[in-house]
Every structure is written in C-alpha cells, then in structure tokens.
Design an enzyme around this catalytic site. Structure first.
Site, mmCIF file in Angstrom:
data_model
loop_
_atom_site.group_PDB
_atom_site.id
_atom_site.type_symbol
_atom_site.label_atom_id
_atom_site.label_comp_id
_atom_site.label_asym_id
_atom_site.label_seq_id
_atom_site.Cartn_x
_atom_site.Cartn_y
_atom_site.Cartn_z
ATOM 1 N N LEU A 33 0.811 -1.226 0.000
ATOM 2 C CA LEU A 33 0.000 0.000 0.000
ATOM 3 C C LEU A 33 0.838 1.267 0.000
ATOM 4 O O LEU A 33 1.963 1.295 0.488
ATOM 5 C CB LEU A 33 -0.925 -0.011 1.221
ATOM 6 N N HIS A 37 -3.672 4.306 -2.216
ATOM 7 C CA HIS A 37 -4.647 3.412 -1.584
ATOM 8 C C HIS A 37 -5.279 4.089 -0.357
ATOM 9 O O HIS A 37 -6.482 4.000 -0.131
ATOM 10 C CB HIS A 37 -3.970 2.129 -1.095
ATOM 11 N N GLN A 61 -5.522 -12.086 -12.618
ATOM 12 C CA GLN A 61 -5.524 -10.851 -13.407
ATOM 13 C C GLN A 61 -4.134 -10.506 -13.936
ATOM 14 O O GLN A 61 -3.953 -9.491 -14.590
ATOM 15 C CB GLN A 61 -6.134 -9.684 -12.628
ATOM 16 N N GLY A 147 -9.609 3.912 -7.822
ATOM 17 C CA GLY A 147 -8.776 5.034 -8.247
ATOM 18 C C GLY A 147 -8.852 5.265 -9.755
ATOM 19 O O GLY A 147 -8.915 4.317 -10.534
ATOM 20 N N LYS A 149 -6.457 6.187 -11.344
ATOM 21 C CA LYS A 149 -5.165 5.696 -11.844
ATOM 22 C C LYS A 149 -5.405 4.558 -12.839
ATOM 23 O O LYS A 149 -4.758 4.457 -13.868
ATOM 24 C CB LYS A 149 -4.318 5.211 -10.665
ATOM 25 N N GLN A 153 -10.170 0.252 -15.676
ATOM 26 C CA GLN A 153 -10.688 -0.685 -14.675
ATOM 27 C C GLN A 153 -11.941 -0.113 -14.004
ATOM 28 O O GLN A 153 -12.938 -0.817 -13.806
ATOM 29 C CB GLN A 153 -9.609 -0.959 -13.632
HETATM 30 P P1 AMP Z 1 -4.086 -2.015 -6.680
HETATM 31 O O1 AMP Z 1 -3.593 -2.362 -5.314
HETATM 32 O O2 AMP Z 1 -3.007 -1.538 -7.606
HETATM 33 O O3 AMP Z 1 -4.978 -3.068 -7.279
HETATM 34 O O4 AMP Z 1 -5.007 -0.733 -6.496
HETATM 35 C C1 AMP Z 1 -6.109 -0.750 -5.620
HETATM 36 C C2 AMP Z 1 -6.920 0.494 -5.821
HETATM 37 O O5 AMP Z 1 -6.120 1.639 -5.548
HETATM 38 C C3 AMP Z 1 -7.417 0.658 -7.271
HETATM 39 O O6 AMP Z 1 -8.739 1.173 -7.250
HETATM 40 C C4 AMP Z 1 -6.444 1.642 -7.835
HETATM 41 O O7 AMP Z 1 -6.960 2.392 -8.915
HETATM 42 C C5 AMP Z 1 -6.187 2.530 -6.634
HETATM 43 N N1 AMP Z 1 -4.936 3.250 -6.803
HETATM 44 C C6 AMP Z 1 -3.721 2.730 -7.067
HETATM 45 N N2 AMP Z 1 -2.799 3.702 -7.212
HETATM 46 C C7 AMP Z 1 -3.461 4.883 -7.057
HETATM 47 C C8 AMP Z 1 -3.076 6.260 -7.095
HETATM 48 N N3 AMP Z 1 -1.816 6.620 -7.336
HETATM 49 N N4 AMP Z 1 -4.029 7.182 -6.897
HETATM 50 C C9 AMP Z 1 -5.313 6.822 -6.661
HETATM 51 N N5 AMP Z 1 -5.738 5.554 -6.606
HETATM 52 C C10 AMP Z 1 -4.826 4.591 -6.791
#
Ligand code: AMP
Length: 279
Positions: A33, A37, A61, A147, A149, A153
């Site tokens: 994290l 997150h 995935q 996010g 980002k 998705q």
């Molecule tokens: P992940 O752990 O990469 O699967 O991300 C989990 C959630 O966190 C997803 O909804 C991502 O889009 C969000 N997320 C990851 N990086 C960022 C970021 N830099 N800014 C905002 N949300 C993020």
C-alpha cells in the site's frame, strides 16, 4: 482493526455491521500500500460508518508470470497503514480461500475491453471482474472506492455493476502522485534508482498533451509525445492515445467527444507503468 482471512468470518462480521444499520465502504487492493490506496480508504472513512479493505494479489488478473511472482508484498506494513487510516476490517485471504477451484466465470465488456489494458493484457479484466464480483458478494458494501489511476478498470467495474445489477455505488477517486508527478503505484518500488529518475517523463508527457490539447492535430501531438518518451532508451511505449472518456474509444479529432482523456502505458526496463490525464 479486525484482520480476517476466511470468507465465512467476513460474512459474519458484515452481517453484524449491517444488522446494526452501519453503512459499509469497501476498498479492494492488492497490498504493498501507498498514499494512493490510503486516499481511497480516507474517502471511505469519511463517507461510511465502517470501512473494509481487502488485500489480495489476484493471480488470475496477471498476464505475465514474472509480474505475479515479483509483485511487491508487505502485509505487516499494510496492516499498520490501514490501521492508522481508520480501517475497521481487513480481509486478506490466501489464494485457496478465494479460488478453491479454478474460476470459470467469463465476463464480457465489449468495446470497453478491446482497447488499452484489455487489448494488451489478455484475460486481465476478466480476472479483475471475477475477483471484484466475489469480493462484493462477500463484503456486501454500500459504496466501493476505485482510483482513476486505473481508469479503464473503473469503467469496467461500473459496467460489471450495471450488467449484474449489483447493489453497490462505485466512487471514483483522483490519482495521487509523488512530488515529481509520478503516479503512485505498488510497482514503483521495483524501479531501479536510474529508472525512478526517468519515470516522471510519463506525467510530463501527459501534461504536455494537456497543454497542447485542441491546439494542434491529435496525430501530430501524439507523435511528439511519443518522441518525448522514447528519448530514453530504457522506455518502450505500449500505447499512447486520446480517448473519449465515456466510451474509452480512441479519437482522431478533438471534436469527436467533449470529455477527453489521454492514456499512456510504457515499459521502463521491465516495469510496466500506466497513467492518464483529463484534457
Ligand atoms: P491495486 O492495489 O493496484 O490493485 O489498487 C487498488 C486500488 O487503488 C485501485 O482502485 C487503484 O486504482 C487505486 N490506486 C492505485 N494507485 C493509485 C493512485 N496513485 N491514486 C489513486 N488511486 C490509486
């Protein structure tokens, strides 16, 4: 903060929260994290009585085996961050708990998954949809936070919710960046020092596109943007495009849609980075 690894335990806790009339916010993650997150968690904490986070590195995935093996993991630190962010319940199941059998569900998202990540990472969004649907069924959230980002998705999840008629509100959250503009990502931890120094070129290139948006022809602008990225020998460009924010279909002229967004995916050495920006 309650840390659970079994589906049945989470279901019991969720039932008690719901019977108590609590609103449930949910933040699905793959762990390792960072502030991105935690920004989702904070939003959930502000809007709900109870916030649940999941940490699950979802094997189905991943389209490149090395990427799954090398995905950063740091559970103890994740738990500390979630606790200080105000999380009430963490669901961190082992793979056998989520997938006692090979999952056979097939979701179809049409044109939405035929571009960008869907096009370059076969099976990726099906894997995302399978795990998110199962996590929603287990955690029964009123709201779930994603996010921007991972903009595509986010759109896929919205489509999943619509198609399956799921009783959850999807809340989009802005991209959190490092001071030099690099979008926060768990994979950033795997960049070498040299690569990390180059990585802000992604943000800088998106900013360049935004600055010149609607002022020159899209094809020409994207060509210049691509050159900025390729100025670094360690960079290869998987895609760089401008798309209609609603359909995610690439556009060739500025008039094709009112809401436009630039999207980019590169490899920096072995690490794949994605980012996007509203224009
Ligand atoms: P992940 O752990 O990469 O699967 O991300 C989990 C959630 O966190 C997803 O909804 C991502 O889009 C969000 N997320 C990851 N990086 C960022 C970021 N830099 N800014 C905002 N949300 C993020």
């Amino acid at each position: 903060m309650n840390i659970l690894t079994k589906i049945a335990e989470v279901q019991t806790a969720v039932k008690a929260y719901r019977d108590d009339g609590q609103s449930l916010g949910f933040v699905p993650t793959m762990g390792a994290l960072h502030e991105g997150h935690i920004s989702l968690l904070r939003r959930s904490v502000a809007e709900n009585g109870i916030s649940i986070c999941s940490i699950f590195v979802n094997p189905i995935q991943f389209d490149r085996p090395g990427d799954l093996e090398n995905y950063p993991r740091n559970l103890e630190r994740d738990f500390e961050m979630l606790e200080s962010g105000g999380c009430h319940l963490v669901f961190a199941p082992p793979v056998e708990e989520m997938y006692p059998e090979k999952p056979g569900e097939r979701y179809h998202f049409g044109a939405l998954e035929e571009v960008m990540e869907g096009r370059h990472r076969p099976g990726h969004f099906n894997g995302v949809a399978v795990v998110v649907k199962r996590l929603f069924d287990i955690c029964k959230p009123h709201k779930a936070y994603f996010g921007e980002k991972d903009f595509q998705q986010l759109m896929i999840i919205r489509e999943l919710v619509k198609k399956e008629n799921l009783p959850v509100e999807i809340v989009p959250c802005p991209i959190i960046r490092e001071a030099d503009g690099l979008a926060m990502s768990s994979r950033n931890a795997r960049l070498t020092k040299e690569e990390r120094a180059i990585a802000p070129v992604v943000f800088n290139t998106l900013t360049f596109i935004r600055q010149h948006a609607r002022k020159m022809e899209i094809g020409n602008l994207l060509e210049q943007a691509r050159k900025k990225l390729l100025a670094y020998p360690a960079v290869s460009v998987e895609y760089i495009l401008v798309a209609d924010e609603k359909t995610l279909q690439p556009v060739r002229t500025w008039e094709e849609a009112t809401l436009l967004r630039a999207f980019v995916a590169i490899f920096l050495g072995n690490i794949r980075l994605i980012d996007n920006m509203e224009l």
